[in-house]
Design an enzyme around this catalytic site. Structure first.
Site, PDB file in Angstrom:
ATOM      1  N   SER A 227    -114.471  42.252  82.869  1.00 32.27           N
ATOM      2  CA  SER A 227    -116.398  42.400  83.282  1.00 32.27           C
ATOM      3  C   SER A 227    -115.144  42.892  84.772  1.00 32.27           C
ATOM      4  O   SER A 227    -114.960  42.345  85.653  1.00 32.27           O
ATOM      5  CB  SER A 227    -116.494  41.788  83.305  1.00 32.27           C
TER       6      SER A 227
ATOM      7  N   TYR B 275    -117.913  31.668  81.993  1.00 31.00           N
ATOM      8  CA  TYR B 275    -117.199  33.072  81.271  1.00 31.00           C
ATOM      9  C   TYR B 275    -116.600  33.899  82.693  1.00 31.00           C
ATOM     10  O   TYR B 275    -116.024  34.463  82.510  1.00 31.00           O
ATOM     11  CB  TYR B 275    -119.289  33.827  81.383  1.00 31.00           C
TER      12      TYR B 275
HETATM   13  P1  NDP Z   1    -122.557  41.334  71.735  1.00 31.49           P
HETATM   14  O1  NDP Z   1    -123.494  39.921  72.135  1.00 31.49           O
HETATM   15  O2  NDP Z   1    -123.467  42.249  72.475  1.00 31.49           O
HETATM   16  O3  NDP Z   1    -121.578  41.239  71.024  1.00 31.49           O
HETATM   17  C1  NDP Z   1    -120.612  40.692  71.514  1.00 31.49           C
HETATM   18  C2  NDP Z   1    -119.590  40.705  70.055  1.00 31.49           C
HETATM   19  O4  NDP Z   1    -118.837  40.406  69.644  1.00 31.49           O
HETATM   20  C3  NDP Z   1    -120.916  40.347  68.288  1.00 31.49           C
HETATM   21  O5  NDP Z   1    -120.521  41.414  67.351  1.00 31.49           O
HETATM   22  C4  NDP Z   1    -120.248  39.533  67.469  1.00 31.49           C
HETATM   23  O6  NDP Z   1    -120.488  38.914  67.014  1.00 31.49           O
HETATM   24  C5  NDP Z   1    -118.700  39.642  67.747  1.00 31.49           C
HETATM   25  N1  NDP Z   1    -118.056  37.934  68.803  1.00 31.49           N
HETATM   26  C6  NDP Z   1    -118.817  37.248  69.240  1.00 31.49           C
HETATM   27  N2  NDP Z   1    -117.714  36.098  69.074  1.00 31.49           N
HETATM   28  C7  NDP Z   1    -117.406  36.304  68.311  1.00 31.49           C
HETATM   29  C8  NDP Z   1    -115.992  35.409  67.565  1.00 31.49           C
HETATM   30  N3  NDP Z   1    -115.250  34.180  68.321  1.00 31.49           N
HETATM   31  N4  NDP Z   1    -115.413  36.595  66.360  1.00 31.49           N
HETATM   32  C9  NDP Z   1    -115.975  37.207  66.027  1.00 31.49           C
HETATM   33  N5  NDP Z   1    -116.615  38.054  66.811  1.00 31.49           N
HETATM   34  C10 NDP Z   1    -117.230  37.500  67.496  1.00 31.49           C
HETATM   35  O7  NDP Z   1    -121.784  41.851  73.507  1.00 31.49           O
HETATM   36  P2  NDP Z   1    -121.520  42.997  74.574  1.00 31.49           P
HETATM   37  O8  NDP Z   1    -121.373  43.798  73.620  1.00 31.49           O
HETATM   38  O9  NDP Z   1    -122.124  43.458  75.822  1.00 31.49           O
HETATM   39  O10 NDP Z   1    -119.942  42.572  75.046  1.00 31.49           O
HETATM   40  C11 NDP Z   1    -118.855  43.128  74.147  1.00 31.49           C
HETATM   41  C12 NDP Z   1    -117.462  42.761  75.642  1.00 31.49           C
HETATM   42  O11 NDP Z   1    -118.116  43.195  76.608  1.00 31.49           O
HETATM   43  C13 NDP Z   1    -117.423  41.309  75.852  1.00 31.49           C
HETATM   44  O12 NDP Z   1    -116.339  41.230  75.575  1.00 31.49           O
HETATM   45  C14 NDP Z   1    -117.909  41.298  76.530  1.00 31.49           C
HETATM   46  O13 NDP Z   1    -117.752  39.887  77.573  1.00 31.49           O
HETATM   47  C15 NDP Z   1    -117.714  43.021  77.970  1.00 31.49           C
HETATM   48  N6  NDP Z   1    -119.162  42.504  78.970  1.00 31.49           N
HETATM   49  C16 NDP Z   1    -120.378  42.835  78.418  1.00 31.49           C
HETATM   50  C17 NDP Z   1    -120.827  42.583  79.442  1.00 31.49           C
HETATM   51  C18 NDP Z   1    -122.775  43.031  79.142  1.00 31.49           C
HETATM   52  O14 NDP Z   1    -123.682  42.959  80.438  1.00 31.49           O
HETATM   53  N7  NDP Z   1    -122.996  43.492  77.818  1.00 31.49           N
HETATM   54  C19 NDP Z   1    -120.743  43.633  80.739  1.00 31.49           C
HETATM   55  C20 NDP Z   1    -119.099  42.647  81.364  1.00 31.49           C
HETATM   56  C21 NDP Z   1    -118.414  42.904  79.794  1.00 31.49           C
HETATM   57  P3  NDP Z   1    -122.057  37.670  66.480  1.00 31.49           P
HETATM   58  O15 NDP Z   1    -123.108  38.641  67.029  1.00 31.49           O
HETATM   59  O16 NDP Z   1    -122.173  37.574  64.957  1.00 31.49           O
HETATM   60  O17 NDP Z   1    -121.253  36.919  67.490  1.00 31.49           O
END
Ligand code: NDP
Length: 244
Positions: free
Chosen positions: A136, A149
């Site tokens: 990020s 975070y």
């Molecule tokens: P979402 O919350 O939309 O999706 C995250 C996904 O990761 C979900 O499918 C979730 O599953 C899964 N996940 C979370 N925890 C676990 C776990 N313990 N085990 C297995 N799967 C898990 O997030 P984004 O798509 O927005 O984010 C993706 C990445 O991008 C992350 O690393 C985030 O930090 C990074 N990011 C996002 C930003 C944003 O503004 N969206 C900005 C900068 C970076 P479930 O829903 O079932 O928990």
């Protein structure tokens, strides 16, 4: 971005929603065999309908033993996207052990664990590989209510560099993608205050947040041979925020 990943097997974590889900779709459309790893089984069921042939794995990556069991025998992987992450909001002064541990376990420890398993396989097979960690822009700048975070993403910067240094001689590249807010479920949650979101957007030179597609394109570039001489590095997908 149209790249050809035919003949390669990719593993994407956090594949159920947001950036991970679209990364799976893009890799699948580009010919890769994809292992989709996430926590909620219904997300895998719907994803498998959209992308026939993907290999779904349902596991909570914050659980070391369960992850070992689910992915220990995963077989050959050429491309890895460590995307799963949680953004659990708490002011620094109220930060708890539970939130700290869960955040670091998913955002950092699982990256180490899954990458170890995948990299060992690459080294044993003597094949090159590419690993992309989804970090990020808050690896470099703070964000209100996200002290823990931000710390996980800062740690991921150094883990990315350390992995790149040790895995480079095996022709395994390791890079990160560092987006600003992307309006996935997570992005909507952390920018839910509309006045804060408006002001934040205005601080971006491009006067916008990033789109999921912008992030996926950078992931695909770093996975591909188009970035063959890039490792230990990161691509900012931040609409210029760090330049402001
Ligand atoms: P979402 O919350 O939309 O999706 C995250 C996904 O990761 C979900 O499918 C979730 O599953 C899964 N996940 C979370 N925890 C676990 C776990 N313990 N085990 C297995 N799967 C898990 O997030 P984004 O798509 O927005 O984010 C993706 C990445 O991008 C992350 O690393 C985030 O930090 C990074 N990011 C996002 C930003 C944003 O503004 N969206 C900005 C900068 C970076 P479930 O829903 O079932 O928990």
């Amino acid at each position: 971005m149209k790249l050809n990943f035919s003949g390669l097997r990719a593993l994407v974590t956090g594949a159920g929603k947001g950036i991970g889900r679209d990364t799976v779709k893009a890799l699948h459309a580009s010919g890769a065999k994809v292992v989709a790893v996430t926590r909620t089984n219904s997300d895998l069921v719907s994803l498998a309908k959209e992308c026939p042939g993907i290999e779904p794995v349902c596991v909570d990556l914050s659980d070391w033993e369960a992850t070992e069991k689910a992915l220990g025998g995963i077989g050959p992987v050429d491309l890895l996207v460590n995307n799963a992450g949680v953004a659990l909001m708490q002011p620094f002064i109220e930060s708890t052990k539970e939130i700290f541990d869960r955040s670091f376990n998913v955002n950092v420890r699982a990256v180490l664990q899954v990458s170890q398993m995948v990299a060992k396989g690459m080294i044993n097979r003597g094949v090159p590989g590419s690993i992309v960690n989804i970090s990020s822009m808050v690896a470099y700048v703070t964000y209100p209510g996200l002290a823990t975070y931000c710390s996980t993403k800062g740690a991921l910067t150094m883990l990315t560099k350390a992995m790149a240094m040790e895995l480079g001689p095996h022709k395994i590249r390791v890079n990160s993608v560092n987006p600003t807010v992307v309006l996935t479920d997570m992005g909507k949650k952390v920018s839910a205050n509309s006045e804060f979101a408006r002001k934040l957007k205005e601080r971006h030179p491009l006067r916008k947040f990033a789109e999921v597609e912008d992030v996926v394109n950078s992931i695909l570039f770093l996975l591909s041979d188009s970035s063959a001489s890039t490792t230990g590095s990161g691509i900012l997908v931040d609409a210029g925020y760090l330049a402001s």
